[in-house]
Design an enzyme around this catalytic site. Structure first.
Site, PDB file in Angstrom:
ATOM      1  N   LYS A 195      -1.991   6.792  -5.930  1.00 45.30           N
ATOM      2  CA  LYS A 195      -2.895   7.939  -5.786  1.00 45.30           C
ATOM      3  C   LYS A 195      -2.164   9.262  -5.959  1.00 45.30           C
ATOM      4  O   LYS A 195      -2.759  10.263  -6.354  1.00 45.30           O
ATOM      5  CB  LYS A 195      -3.633   7.896  -4.446  1.00 45.30           C
ATOM      6  CG  LYS A 195      -4.926   7.139  -4.531  1.00 45.30           C
ATOM      7  CD  LYS A 195      -4.742   5.655  -4.556  1.00 45.30           C
ATOM      8  CE  LYS A 195      -5.492   4.857  -5.506  1.00 45.30           C
ATOM      9  NZ  LYS A 195      -5.305   3.414  -5.447  1.00 45.30           N
TER      10      LYS A 195
ATOM     11  N   HIS B  45     -25.269  23.626   2.334  1.00 44.12           N
ATOM     12  CA  HIS B  45     -25.420  24.038   0.931  1.00 44.12           C
ATOM     13  C   HIS B  45     -24.381  25.104   0.598  1.00 44.12           C
ATOM     14  O   HIS B  45     -24.162  26.003   1.417  1.00 44.12           O
ATOM     15  CB  HIS B  45     -26.824  24.604   0.716  1.00 44.12           C
ATOM     16  CG  HIS B  45     -27.047  25.118  -0.668  1.00 44.12           C
ATOM     17  ND1 HIS B  45     -27.219  24.263  -1.746  1.00 44.12           N
ATOM     18  CD2 HIS B  45     -27.079  26.385  -1.163  1.00 44.12           C
ATOM     19  CE1 HIS B  45     -27.374  24.983  -2.843  1.00 44.12           C
ATOM     20  NE2 HIS B  45     -27.287  26.277  -2.526  1.00 44.12           N
TER      21      HIS B  45
ATOM     22  N   CYS C  76       0.832  -1.208   0.000  1.00 41.30           N
ATOM     23  CA  CYS C  76       0.000   0.000   0.000  1.00 41.30           C
ATOM     24  C   CYS C  76       0.864   1.255   0.000  1.00 41.30           C
ATOM     25  O   CYS C  76       0.702   2.137  -0.842  1.00 41.30           O
ATOM     26  CB  CYS C  76      -0.920  -0.034   1.220  1.00 41.30           C
ATOM     27  SG  CYS C  76      -1.892   1.447   1.434  1.00 41.30           S
TER      28      CYS C  76
ATOM     29  N   GLU D 175     -10.972  -6.595 -20.906  1.00 39.27           N
ATOM     30  CA  GLU D 175     -11.629  -7.249 -19.765  1.00 39.27           C
ATOM     31  C   GLU D 175     -12.370  -8.493 -20.272  1.00 39.27           C
ATOM     32  O   GLU D 175     -13.095  -8.428 -21.265  1.00 39.27           O
ATOM     33  CB  GLU D 175     -12.598  -6.261 -19.088  1.00 39.27           C
ATOM     34  CG  GLU D 175     -13.575  -6.864 -18.105  1.00 39.27           C
ATOM     35  CD  GLU D 175     -12.939  -7.649 -16.975  1.00 39.27           C
ATOM     36  OE1 GLU D 175     -11.981  -7.159 -16.358  1.00 39.27           O
ATOM     37  OE2 GLU D 175     -13.404  -8.787 -16.719  1.00 39.27           O
TER      38      GLU D 175
HETATM   39  C1  LIG Z   1      -1.499  -0.610  -7.537  1.00 40.59           C
HETATM   40  C2  LIG Z   1      -2.285  -0.889  -6.285  1.00 40.59           C
HETATM   41  C3  LIG Z   1      -3.142   0.083  -5.804  1.00 40.59           C
HETATM   42  C4  LIG Z   1      -3.854  -0.161  -4.646  1.00 40.59           C
HETATM   43  N1  LIG Z   1      -4.695   0.814  -4.195  1.00 40.59           N
HETATM   44  C5  LIG Z   1      -5.420   0.618  -3.088  1.00 40.59           C
HETATM   45  C6  LIG Z   1      -6.283   1.636  -2.600  1.00 40.59           C
HETATM   46  O1  LIG Z   1      -6.384   2.721  -3.171  1.00 40.59           O
HETATM   47  N2  LIG Z   1      -6.984   1.393  -1.467  1.00 40.59           N
HETATM   48  C7  LIG Z   1      -6.898   0.204  -0.811  1.00 40.59           C
HETATM   49  O2  LIG Z   1      -7.577   0.023   0.206  1.00 40.59           O
HETATM   50  N3  LIG Z   1      -6.082  -0.782  -1.247  1.00 40.59           N
HETATM   51  C8  LIG Z   1      -5.341  -0.606  -2.364  1.00 40.59           C
HETATM   52  N4  LIG Z   1      -4.502  -1.589  -2.797  1.00 40.59           N
HETATM   53  C9  LIG Z   1      -4.441  -2.851  -2.043  1.00 40.59           C
HETATM   54  C10 LIG Z   1      -3.542  -2.725  -0.809  1.00 40.59           C
HETATM   55  O3  LIG Z   1      -2.281  -2.241  -1.205  1.00 40.59           O
HETATM   56  C11 LIG Z   1      -3.414  -4.076  -0.122  1.00 40.59           C
HETATM   57  O4  LIG Z   1      -4.709  -4.575   0.152  1.00 40.59           O
HETATM   58  C12 LIG Z   1      -2.634  -3.953   1.172  1.00 40.59           C
HETATM   59  O5  LIG Z   1      -1.321  -3.489   0.939  1.00 40.59           O
HETATM   60  C13 LIG Z   1      -2.560  -5.329   1.874  1.00 40.59           C
HETATM   61  O6  LIG Z   1      -1.868  -5.193   3.059  1.00 40.59           O
HETATM   62  P1  LIG Z   1      -1.123  -6.435   3.750  1.00 40.59           P
HETATM   63  O7  LIG Z   1      -0.577  -5.897   5.030  1.00 40.59           O
HETATM   64  O8  LIG Z   1      -2.015  -7.597   3.787  1.00 40.59           O
HETATM   65  O9  LIG Z   1       0.058  -6.839   2.764  1.00 40.59           O
HETATM   66  P2  LIG Z   1       1.196  -6.045   2.003  1.00 40.59           P
HETATM   67  O10 LIG Z   1       0.915  -4.604   1.927  1.00 40.59           O
HETATM   68  O11 LIG Z   1       1.390  -6.809   0.739  1.00 40.59           O
HETATM   69  O12 LIG Z   1       2.473  -6.225   2.918  1.00 40.59           O
HETATM   70  C14 LIG Z   1       3.064  -7.469   3.144  1.00 40.59           C
HETATM   71  C15 LIG Z   1       4.510  -7.258   3.543  1.00 40.59           C
HETATM   72  O13 LIG Z   1       5.044  -8.514   3.968  1.00 40.59           O
HETATM   73  C16 LIG Z   1       6.378  -8.629   3.526  1.00 40.59           C
HETATM   74  N5  LIG Z   1       6.703 -10.073   3.510  1.00 40.59           N
HETATM   75  C17 LIG Z   1       6.210 -11.017   2.664  1.00 40.59           C
HETATM   76  N6  LIG Z   1       6.717 -12.235   2.985  1.00 40.59           N
HETATM   77  C18 LIG Z   1       7.536 -12.058   4.040  1.00 40.59           C
HETATM   78  C19 LIG Z   1       8.334 -12.939   4.829  1.00 40.59           C
HETATM   79  N7  LIG Z   1       8.374 -14.251   4.593  1.00 40.59           N
HETATM   80  N8  LIG Z   1       9.068 -12.411   5.830  1.00 40.59           N
HETATM   81  C20 LIG Z   1       9.026 -11.089   6.096  1.00 40.59           C
HETATM   82  N9  LIG Z   1       8.280 -10.205   5.391  1.00 40.59           N
HETATM   83  C21 LIG Z   1       7.535 -10.685   4.384  1.00 40.59           C
HETATM   84  C22 LIG Z   1       6.348  -7.966   2.156  1.00 40.59           C
HETATM   85  O14 LIG Z   1       7.643  -7.554   1.751  1.00 40.59           O
HETATM   86  C23 LIG Z   1       5.397  -6.791   2.395  1.00 40.59           C
HETATM   87  O15 LIG Z   1       6.078  -5.619   2.772  1.00 40.59           O
HETATM   88  C24 LIG Z   1      -3.740  -1.378  -3.943  1.00 40.59           C
HETATM   89  C25 LIG Z   1      -2.858  -2.351  -4.415  1.00 40.59           C
HETATM   90  C26 LIG Z   1      -2.136  -2.126  -5.572  1.00 40.59           C
HETATM   91  C27 LIG Z   1      -1.184  -3.179  -6.067  1.00 40.59           C
END
Ligand SMILES: Cc1cc2nc3c(=O)[nH]c(=O)nc-3n(C[C@H](O)[C@H](O)[C@H](O)COP(=O)(O)OP(=O)(O)OC[C@H]3O[C@@H](n4cnc5c(N)ncnc54)[C@H](O)[C@@H]3O)c2cc1C
Length: 468
Positions: A53, A447, A44, A206
């Protein structure tokens, strides 16, 4: 650095960092393992919501500048967009937020451990990383928050040059002249809108019969018309059959209802979904079950099948959204600290598409209400009847609300229009509180504001919109 924690979080993304901070607030000794120092804060912050964004906001400003003669009587001449500078701005935003996150970790006494974590057993992970030898860390409780990675087209690996992911797209130094975007979900349509504004000729493919599958059909159709009107070629019910990458682009065969076409693009952005990143942590060594697609099943407290191991964020089969990951991470921390926290109400999660004209929704669509045989009534109000929208030259779109016909309880709200991402929260709160469309309609809105359209959309449910 400790080698035993109360709560060890694997992954520093929205699920991981929020969970870590909440657990520290509740008095737990917390460590967070992050495998890629440049990804502190997760997808994110570094490759998703924030840099994307930032780019879209820059494109929005460009759009306003182009409208400047009508908007403010200024005849501004626009040259070419310097993509490298837009990327620089977006990287600066990510860097600023990363610094803020480091401060929060220090403030809450959270250890950041650089390295890749893999389970050894249900109480131990092995950490490997560049520059530091492997070492083991133990914890009473764990959170798996390792997120997700982009899914490639079958047989077409990403090369980072001509066949790219969103992570590559947000760092392009130069926008291609022609771009194919595969996948008309939120990420694909957002990038289509962005690249189109900055001058790339965009084709969006799509496989379903409309972009944004899952959104209200009328809204998705309206956005599709807007994108087409702005010059994007939108090919629905179509799929990419093959891609051959050459030195200066990729040749692509697209199969659609009218047969096959072959065309060349400077870049092919593949945004057909993401895969949970769970295989790299060896979950089976701790006894943690994953489903056939790699998602981790959890209970209402985010607990996996192993009592002391929790999971949150994109590794779950819940909407892949940062705000969902925040909520899941927070709940997991509270449960791990022994709190009696309630389940997440996924029916009240807002969903936003940050295209040039935004789309935002919460709750049931008309199609869903119909398929569930719910007796509902819908009301719709267009922004062109809103004073603020007319003043701002932002009259595109409408708000549609769905309510139970008898009780008039709000079931869903769907917005296409200017700053829909901000307008949706009134409806999310109303839905969460079980309010009726009359409650919204009887709340006096200032408004002239875009929000006033919510009042008339709710009144329209019972045929009484004042400006409709
Ligand atoms: C282009 C794009 C735009 C987006 N825009 C939006 C938006 O506008 N609004 C929204 O709500 N969501 C958006 N998302 C989705 C959002 O980014 C994800 O839903 C969110 O980042 C998920 O969070 P997370 O903590 O589950 O995982 P992640 O953000 O994927 O973080 C996981 C972390 O774990 C680390 N990791 C992985 N494996 C290991 C390991 N074995 N040991 C140690 N570290 C590890 C990775 O390096 C990473 O830093 C977007 C995604 C993308 C790709």
């Amino acid at each position: 650095m400790e080698n035993k924690y109360d709560y060890l979080v694997i992954g520093s993304g929205p699920a991981g960092y929020v969970s870590a901070i909440r657990a520290a607030q509740l008095g737990l000794k917390v460590g967070v393992v992050e495998k890629d120092a440049g990804m502190f804060g997760g997808v994110c912050l570094n490759e998703g919501c924030i840099p994307a964004k930032s780019l879209y906001h820059s494109a929005g400003v460009l759009d306003v500048v182009r409208k400047s003669p009508e908007l403010c009587g200024l005849d501004v001449r626009c040259g070419d967009v310097d993509m490298a500078r837009l990327v620089e701005k977006s990287r600066a935003a990510a860097e600023e937020l990363r610094k803020g996150l480091s401060f929060l970790f220090r403030k809450n006494g959270i250890d950041l451990i650089n390295g890749t974590a893999r389970f050894v057993d249900r109480e131990t992970v092995r950490i490997t990383g560049e520059g530091s030898g492997p070492f083991s860390v133990k914890a009473e409780k764990f959170l798996i928050a390792t997120g997700s990675t982009p899914r490639p087209l079958p047989g077409v690996p990403f090369d980072g040059r001509h066949v790219i992911t969103s992570s590559h797209a947000i760092r392009l130094e130069k926008a291609p002249d022609e771009m194919l975007i595969v996948g008309g979900g939120a990420i694909g349509t957002e990038f289509a809108s962005f690249f189109n504004i900055i001058g790339t000729k965009v084709t969006l493919v799509e496989v379903e019969d409309s972009i944004l599958p899952g959104e209200d059909r009328e809204l998705a159709g309206r956005l599709q018309s807007v994108l087409k009107r702005r010059g994007i070629t939108v090919l629905t019910s179509s799929r990419v059959k093959d891609v051959s990458s050459g030195p200066d682009g990729a040749e692509v065969t697209i199969e659609g209802s009218r047969g096959e076409t072959r065309a060349k693009f400077g870049a092919v952005l593949v945004s057909i979904g993401r895969t949970p990143a769970t295989s790299g942590i060896d979950p089976e060594k701790a006894g943690v079950k994953t489903d056939d697609s790699g998602y981790i099943p959890v209970d209402a407290k985010m607990r996996t099948n192993v009592e002391n191991i929790y999971a949150a964020g994109d590794v779950l089969r819940t909407p892949m959204l940062a705000h969902v990951a925040y909520a899941e991470g927070e709940l997991a921390a509270e449960a791990a600290a022994g709190g009696d926290t309630g389940p997440i109400d996924y029916g009240c999660v807002p969903n936003v598409v940050y295209t040039e004209v935004q789309v935002a929704s919460v709750g049931m669509t008309e199609e869903e209400a119909r398929s569930k045989n719910i007796d509902f009534a819908a009301g719709k109000q267009f922004f062109r009847a809103n004073g603020r929208a007319v003043v701002n030259l932002e009259t595109e779109g409408f708000i549609k609300v769905i309510a139970d016909r008898n009780s008039r309880t709000l079931l869903g709200a769907h917005i296409i229009g200017y700053e829909a991402s901000e307008l949706i929260h009134e409806f999310a709160l109303a839905k969460k509180a079980g309010l009726s469309v009359e409650d919204i309609a009887k709340t006096i809105h200032a408004h002239p504001t875009f929000s006033e359209t919510a009042v008339d959309a709710c009144k329209a449910v019972f045929g009484k919109a004042i400006h409709g």
